[in-house]
Scaffold this motif. Structure first.
Motif, PDB file in Angstrom:
ATOM      1  N   GLY A 100       0.806  -1.212   0.000  1.00 41.92           N
ATOM      2  CA  GLY A 100       0.000   0.000   0.000  1.00 41.92           C
ATOM      3  C   GLY A 100       0.837   1.259   0.000  1.00 41.92           C
ATOM      4  O   GLY A 100       2.048   1.240   0.209  1.00 41.92           O
ATOM      5  N   SER A 168      -8.097  -1.914  -1.644  1.00 38.11           N
ATOM      6  CA  SER A 168      -9.056  -1.050  -0.951  1.00 38.11           C
ATOM      7  C   SER A 168      -8.454   0.335  -0.787  1.00 38.11           C
ATOM      8  O   SER A 168      -7.239   0.528  -0.922  1.00 38.11           O
ATOM      9  CB  SER A 168      -9.420  -1.627   0.418  1.00 38.11           C
ATOM     10  OG  SER A 168      -8.288  -1.657   1.265  1.00 38.11           O
ATOM     11  N   VAL A 169      -9.298   1.287  -0.499  1.00 39.70           N
ATOM     12  CA  VAL A 169      -8.878   2.640  -0.167  1.00 39.70           C
ATOM     13  C   VAL A 169      -9.616   3.053   1.102  1.00 39.70           C
ATOM     14  O   VAL A 169     -10.805   2.753   1.278  1.00 39.70           O
ATOM     15  CB  VAL A 169      -9.180   3.629  -1.324  1.00 39.70           C
ATOM     16  CG1 VAL A 169     -10.647   3.620  -1.691  1.00 39.70           C
ATOM     17  CG2 VAL A 169      -8.745   5.045  -0.950  1.00 39.70           C
ATOM     18  N   LEU A 217     -11.510  -1.822  -3.874  1.00 39.66           N
ATOM     19  CA  LEU A 217     -11.066  -1.456  -5.209  1.00 39.66           C
ATOM     20  C   LEU A 217     -10.878  -2.718  -6.049  1.00 39.66           C
ATOM     21  O   LEU A 217     -10.444  -3.758  -5.537  1.00 39.66           O
ATOM     22  CB  LEU A 217      -9.742  -0.681  -5.154  1.00 39.66           C
ATOM     23  CG  LEU A 217      -9.738   0.645  -4.389  1.00 39.66           C
ATOM     24  CD1 LEU A 217      -8.328   1.232  -4.385  1.00 39.66           C
ATOM     25  CD2 LEU A 217     -10.718   1.625  -4.995  1.00 39.66           C
ATOM     26  N   LEU A 224     -10.013   7.795  -8.261  1.00 39.36           N
ATOM     27  CA  LEU A 224     -10.691   8.110  -7.003  1.00 39.36           C
ATOM     28  C   LEU A 224     -11.131   9.566  -7.008  1.00 39.36           C
ATOM     29  O   LEU A 224     -10.345  10.461  -7.356  1.00 39.36           O
ATOM     30  CB  LEU A 224      -9.763   7.840  -5.824  1.00 39.36           C
ATOM     31  CG  LEU A 224      -9.010   6.498  -5.828  1.00 39.36           C
ATOM     32  CD1 LEU A 224      -8.126   6.388  -4.606  1.00 39.36           C
ATOM     33  CD2 LEU A 224      -9.981   5.339  -5.922  1.00 39.36           C
ATOM     34  N   ILE A 248      -4.033   3.515   0.370  1.00 33.50           N
ATOM     35  CA  ILE A 248      -4.472   2.675  -0.754  1.00 33.50           C
ATOM     36  C   ILE A 248      -3.736   1.343  -0.667  1.00 33.50           C
ATOM     37  O   ILE A 248      -2.500   1.303  -0.668  1.00 33.50           O
ATOM     38  CB  ILE A 248      -4.195   3.358  -2.105  1.00 33.50           C
ATOM     39  CG1 ILE A 248      -4.912   4.718  -2.178  1.00 33.50           C
ATOM     40  CG2 ILE A 248      -4.632   2.460  -3.261  1.00 33.50           C
ATOM     41  CD1 ILE A 248      -4.578   5.524  -3.413  1.00 33.50           C
TER      42      ILE A 248
END
Length: 993
Positions: A100, A168-169, A217, A224, A248
């Motif tokens: 990330g 994912s965020v 995501l 985004l 992220i």
């Protein structure tokens, strides 16, 4: 040997391919190149290749080798060293999320982020003015966070990321103001949204806390969007949305570790995050440890990147408190430094802390409490009461305690109240008291900086209505007296949290405010947390320039509170002696009869006051043309109305108007050009007094099913007689659906209906809706109990019903031309409803009958409406009627013939006698002339000689009396200019002839 031409180095590759001057190029060393991975192939594999550094030309690059699989990643605290293609721990002073990336530094806009300010409405408004530009609207970095725009432009913060696998965020946010629409959504590289509607809308922050929002995501390109749209609509500047710590997850690999930002450090290798430096310490970027400040001359806040110089101490750095009362009834005034102490006392011009310990008399206990010989006040036991000075006494027989809280003495903070300090950008005021008690009032404290939120909370477990039959919209109320003393843009917010769900702003006051009272009506029994939040300025700063700006609250009163205390007792209804003769609740709509202490129903057409329940005077008469509902909690109109007009009773029936009617008024435009409408929902009459008009805020884009599931949540809708919402169409801001916000009740009580233009202090001015001459308007008057800072008496609404036969059904609803928004002052609203249903019921006075001729013994009678027809429904127009009659045609003809004959005869006789009269006059005149000319002659003979050309007539006049024919002759000659004397001619014949 394979040869790869890398993008951006085509000239070098061409030179190598052609073998041009290869002998002139030096051999490559490890410092002349670096490694990169190629794009992933369809099989999920890739190659590691050596790429010369910029402006480096050499030969002998290492051959490409097969790289790690595209889905390979390292753990947190590690990075992928491409040369060895192995995971390596991060060094101290750096950190890594493994798969990330994290954005936690907002001194400037990080690389990859962009701002886009959009403005959907480009046309001029009705006045011809062009909207202001949105070029200067953007997200603004604020150090630890980034904040949105403060105007009503639509501004998007955009970041694009390519993921090799699903991820994912997540981000932390502060979203306090519902005048901003805040949405977060994701698009793929085809500009198609991939997030669901439930993920799109971001919830408001609870209790002013930082909240986290996380969305999954998909692999591939993800764009985004953090998008905000301010909805000012004439209100003050909105409070911006703040975002920090954007993380992220799901990137393929991390090729390097990130250095710790200033004010943080990591002291061990393999760190996945950086620690925050404590107070009075600081660090630079990539620090392995924090450095200490010189405490004698310097200080720093938590997470500081540098030390600050300690200023000389002043009154801004201290505060005073009152200690708890001692056994002697005394309190001491104590002075303390604001913590953390950042000032110096040992420099020139510095103030010292005043001496503490001065004793003063303690204020009395608050009503409902008593002093039990200790230093604290205790609540009176249930069933007893006290004014705060005397001991608690039991309520007399036939009475019950009036439960609630009344705080007007502030020696210590009550047990159900607490205070705190909160800052959206940092935590330097955490643990501080936001408010301070000061004897006869409680006031805001100093906090850590001027933009801190100083919070005062009051917890109410629920409300308990009195045992009387009051069952209206009000079950309790919160009243407080306050004043603000400000030199900057301070704001006091009064907020309410229902059932610990969402805190919403009830009312706010900005700037200096004189001592005043505010009352909030509670209409639903639930658990409440009421909050007073004071902010000296909303500008981001770390100073205490406006520490003397304060808000003072003198008293807070809550009525009908569950588990409350009592300062007085009231009469209650007594139960049967066989059940102990205790207080019993009265049925709905019943008051307490004082003499018998029993429940008695209110008379017809009255409603029971929620504040007074004893005696018949507690039943308040309804207004004109209104009646009470079933439980006597309110009055309403049953859709019937009547009044006298020109000695005639006009009856009305509005049942066809009882369903909810809607008016969408607009469009209007903000200064930035945002188009919006005002929506009014109207529940005019009927429905047994139920309030059927409902306005809902749909900021969260909920479905109908979700709406029903959360029907108990009173924070997102209002249900009343007349309500208003602000509607922003979907095309105005690019939303997928129209948005409704700022829903308010304009009418929760019906006052009455009348043809007069004034009722209970509410007046329709002549220039609002001019009166019509034919039939008077029927005016429905309503009142709203919600009090605002601009409407101290609440809002009022008047709906004028106007008869218009050309508009059937619901007709048309409009607002005054003078007030295009329906109101000119924001407090009094006026609506004109033109419809045929507003016409009176038809009666026998509204038509006329027409009788026809008698034909063949029959006569027809027809009925037609008066023109113009100004009635509806009622009686119907009677059918045509036919009746028998006698024929008189023959006798009419005979009479006409006889009349014509007589008329001709009279005309002939008149002509005859007129001619006869002319001859006699001629003869007479001849005789007179002859007599005058022969005065000496003998008298004239009795008979005259017949002259030549005359007829021989023997007519002789013997008398002066006129016969019928003589009268006719005189009538025929009455218009002559000369009249002649009538002379009787004597006959020579004997009298008997």
């Amino acid at each position: 040997m394979g040869l790869f031409c890398w993008t951006g180095r085509f000239a070098l590759c061409l030179q190598l391919v052609l073998g041009t001057a290869l002998s002139d190029l030096p051999a490559c060393s490890e410092s002349d190149y670096h490694y990169e991975y190629t794009e992933c192939e369809s099989t999920g594999s890739r190659w590691r290749v050596a790429v010369p550094n910029i402006e480096k030309q050499c030969v002998g690059l290492p051959d490409p080798v097969k790289g790690k699989d595209c889905t390979f990643s390292c753990d947190s605290g590690q990075f992928l060293e491409i040369k060895s293609q192995s995971c390596t721990q991060c060094a101290a002073g750096t950190y890594s999320l493994g798969t990330g990336i994290k954005f936690d530094e907002w001194d400037e806009m990080p690389s990859g982020f962009s701002n886009v300010a959009t403005f959907m409405e480009t046309t001029a408004d009705f006045s011809g003015n062009r909207p202001d530009s949105c070029d200067n609207s953007s997200w603004v970095p604020r150090g630890n966070y980034i904040e949105s725009n403060r105007d009503d432009c639509t501004v998007s913060l955009i970041y694009a990321v390519h993921l090799k696998k699903a991820g994912s965020v997540s981000f932390e946010y502060q979203y306090l103001d519902n005048n901003i629409f805040f949405e977060f959504f994701i698009q793929n590289d085809q500009c198609q949204e991939t997030s669901s509607s439930s993920d799109k809308w971001v919830k408001l922050s609870e209790n002013s806390e930082w909240m986290e929002h996380s969305v999954s995501l998909k692999s591939g390109t993800n764009i985004l969007y953090w998008r905000t749209t301010g909805i000012l609509l004439g209100s003050k500047v909105v409070k911006p949305v703040m975002i920090k710590n954007i993380t992220i997850e799901g990137v393929a690999y991390t090729s390097e570790c990130f250095p710790c930002k200033p004010g943080t450090y990591s002291d061990k290798p393999g760190s996945s995050f950086c620690k925050i430096c404590p107070r009075n310490m600081y660090s630079d970027k990539g620090a392995k440890e924090c450095s200490k400040c010189n405490l004698e001359t310097q200080y720093s806040d938590e997470g500081a990147s540098k030390c600050l110089t300690r200023p000389p101490c002043s009154e801004k750095d201290m505060f005073q408190i009152h200690t708890a009362c001692d056994n002697e009834g005394k309190t001491q005034i104590m002075y303390k430094w604001i913590e953390p102490k950042i000032c110096r006392e040992d420099v020139s011009g510095a103030m010292n802390l005043p001496a503490s310990g001065k004793k003063e008399d303690c204020p009395p206990c608050n009503p409902g409490f008593y002093s039990n010989g200790t230093s604290t006040c205790s609540p009176c036991p249930f069933g007893t009461f006290s004014d705060g000075i005397q001991e608690c006494k039991p309520c007399a027989a036939g009475t019950e305690p009036v439960l609630g809280f009344e705080y007007k003495w502030w020696n210590v903070l009550p047990a159900n109240m607490k205070t705190s300090c909160f800052n959206v950008g940092n935590s330097k005021c955490d643990g501080m008291n936001g408010w301070e008690v000061a004897g006869d009032h409680v006031q805001s404290g100093t906090g850590g900086s001027d933009n801190d939120y100083l919070l005062l909370n009051l917890h109410i477990p629920g409300f308990k209505p009195p045992t009387s039959g009051a069952n209206g919209a009000e079950i309790g109320r919160i009243t407080f007296v306050f004043e603000t003393i400000c030199s900057a843009d301070c704001v006091l917010y009064f907020m309410a949290d229902v059932n610990r769900k969402t805190t919403s702003v009830v009312e706010s006051w900005g700037g200096n405010r004189e001592k005043q009272s505010y009352t909030h009506i509670v209409s639903k029994n639930a658990t409440y947390m009421f909050t007073w939040a004071f902010q000296r300025t909303n500008q981001a700063q770390d100073s205490r320039r406006y520490v003397n700006d304060v808000v003072k609250i003198y008293s807070i009163t809550a009525t009908n509170v569950m588990d409350g205390v009592s300062s007085s007792c009231r009469v209650c209804a007594m139960g049967s002696p066989q059940f102990g003769s205790s207080c019993v609740p009265c049925p709905a709509g019943h008051y307490i009869e004082k003499e018998r202490s029993s429940c008695k129903e209110c008379p017809p057409n009255t409603y029971l006051s929620p504040h007074q329940v004893n005696g018949k005077e507690a039943c308040i008469p309804c207004g004109p043309a209104s009646r009470n509902n079933k439980d006597h909690s309110a009055c309403y109109n049953d859709c019937n109305f009547s009044y006298m007009h020109e000695n005639q009773s006009l009856m009305y029936n509005f049942h066809n108007l009882s369903s909810v009617a809607t008016l969408i008024n607009g469009p209007s435009f903000t200064s930035k050009g945002t188009k919006y409408f005002h929506l009014f929902n109207i529940s005019l009459c009927g429905n047994e007094g139920a309030k059927m008009a409902m306005c809902t805020d749909n900021i969260t884009d909920v479905t109908t099913k979700e709406m029903e599931a959360e029907a108990e949540d009173v924070s997102n809708y209002v249900k009343t007689f007349v309500c208003q919402s602000t509607i922003i169409p979907s095309d105005s801001k690019g939303f997928r659906t129209a948005l409704a916000s700022q829903s308010v009740s304009l009418a929760d009580a019906f006052l009455g209906a009348t043809t007069d233009r004034s009722l209970d202090g509410i007046t329709i001015k002549p220039d609002i809706f001019p009166s019509q001459k034919k039939i008077a308007d029927i005016n429905f008057f309503y009142k709203s109990s919600a009090v605002t800072s601009s409407c101290e008496k609440g809002r009022a609404t008047v709906i004028s019903l106007r008869c218009d036969p050309t508009k059937p059904g619901q007709g048309d609803i409009s607002v005054p031309r003078l007030c295009p928004a329906g109101t000119c002052d924001g407090c009094n609203f006026y609506l004109l409803w033109e419809t045929a249903e507003a016409c009176p019921l038809c009666t026998e006075n509204d038509y006329q009958k027409i009788e026809g001729a008698c034909k063949s013994g029959h006569q027809e009678t027809h009925y037609v409406w008066n023109e113009p027809k100004l009635c509806m429904h009622g009686i119907s127009l009677p059918d045509k009627r036919t009746a028998a009659c006698e024929s008189i045609d023959f006798w009419l003809k005979v009479g006409a013939g006889v009349g014509a004959f007589v008329a001709v005869l009279l005309v002939a006789l008149t002509c005859y006698f007129w001619k006869k009269n002319q001859k006699l006059e001629y003869k007479y005149s001849k005789l007179i002339i002859t007599a005058n000319s022969k005065e000496c002659e003998l008298p004239a003979p009795d008979s005259c000689a017949i002259m030549e050309g005359e007829d021989n007539e023997d007519d002789i006049v013997y008398s002066n009396k006129q016969s019928l024919l003589g009268k006719l002759k005189s009538l025929a000659t009455k218009e002559k200019e000369h009249s002649f004397e009538s002379v009787q001619l004597k006959s020579s014949r004997p009298q008997n002839i």
